[in-house]
Motif scaffolding. Structure first.
Motif, PDB file in Angstrom:
ATOM      1  N   MET A   1      50.145  60.812  56.985  1.00  0.00           N
ATOM      2  CA  MET A   1      50.191  61.768  56.075  1.00  0.00           C
ATOM      3  C   MET A   1      48.736  62.242  55.423  1.00  0.00           C
ATOM      4  O   MET A   1      48.712  63.054  54.762  1.00  0.00           O
ATOM      5  CB  MET A   1      50.720  60.895  54.836  1.00  0.00           C
ATOM      6  CG  MET A   1      51.319  61.701  53.713  1.00  0.00           C
ATOM      7  SD  MET A   1      51.958  60.835  52.149  1.00  0.00           S
ATOM      8  CE  MET A   1      52.630  59.049  52.878  1.00  0.00           C
ATOM      9  N   LYS A   3      46.449  63.635  56.974  1.00  0.00           N
ATOM     10  CA  LYS A   3      45.958  64.730  57.439  1.00  0.00           C
ATOM     11  C   LYS A   3      46.584  66.087  56.765  1.00  0.00           C
ATOM     12  O   LYS A   3      46.201  66.788  56.776  1.00  0.00           O
ATOM     13  CB  LYS A   3      46.326  64.946  58.928  1.00  0.00           C
ATOM     14  CG  LYS A   3      45.534  63.772  59.751  1.00  0.00           C
ATOM     15  CD  LYS A   3      45.692  64.211  61.210  1.00  0.00           C
ATOM     16  CE  LYS A   3      44.996  62.865  62.228  1.00  0.00           C
ATOM     17  NZ  LYS A   3      45.163  63.035  63.370  1.00  0.00           N
ATOM     18  N   THR A   4      47.772  65.747  56.259  1.00  0.00           N
ATOM     19  CA  THR A   4      48.487  66.875  55.582  1.00  0.00           C
ATOM     20  C   THR A   4      48.077  66.942  54.182  1.00  0.00           C
ATOM     21  O   THR A   4      48.152  68.112  53.764  1.00  0.00           O
ATOM     22  CB  THR A   4      49.934  66.738  55.781  1.00  0.00           C
ATOM     23  OG1 THR A   4      50.546  65.454  55.376  1.00  0.00           O
ATOM     24  CG2 THR A   4      50.262  66.783  57.236  1.00  0.00           C
ATOM     25  N   ILE A   5      48.258  65.864  53.374  1.00  0.00           N
ATOM     26  CA  ILE A   5      47.933  66.192  52.093  1.00  0.00           C
ATOM     27  C   ILE A   5      46.726  65.526  51.577  1.00  0.00           C
ATOM     28  O   ILE A   5      46.281  65.599  50.309  1.00  0.00           O
ATOM     29  CB  ILE A   5      49.072  65.477  51.064  1.00  0.00           C
ATOM     30  CG1 ILE A   5      49.083  63.870  51.553  1.00  0.00           C
ATOM     31  CG2 ILE A   5      50.502  66.040  51.390  1.00  0.00           C
ATOM     32  CD1 ILE A   5      50.185  63.238  50.613  1.00  0.00           C
TER      33      ILE A   5
END
Length: 68
Positions: A1, A3-5
């Protein structure tokens, strides 16, 4: 998570969360926008104030979709 947000995984396990913000998320954005030094510490200290009111679980679910 992370890495994405985004996030700060190095803080995991180092601090305790004492509450949950379920309304007025602009508070979080204003904290995140503070100017920081190279050590990632805000240049000015910010004080947080907390207030609350008692609500029935049914009303919280209706208003915010939070389920127990």
């Amino acid at each position: 998570m992370y890495k994405t947000i985004g996030g700060t995984p190095y803080l995991d396990g180092a601090f305790t969360v004492f509450g949950e913000l379920i309304d007025n998320l602009a508070v979080i954005d204003s904290i995140a926008k503070q100017t920081r030094n190279p050590a990632d510490r805000p240049l000015t200290d910010r004080r947080l104030a907390m207030s609350g009111q008692w609500m029935k679980k049914k009303k919280i679910t209706k208003l915010y979709g939070y389920r127990y």
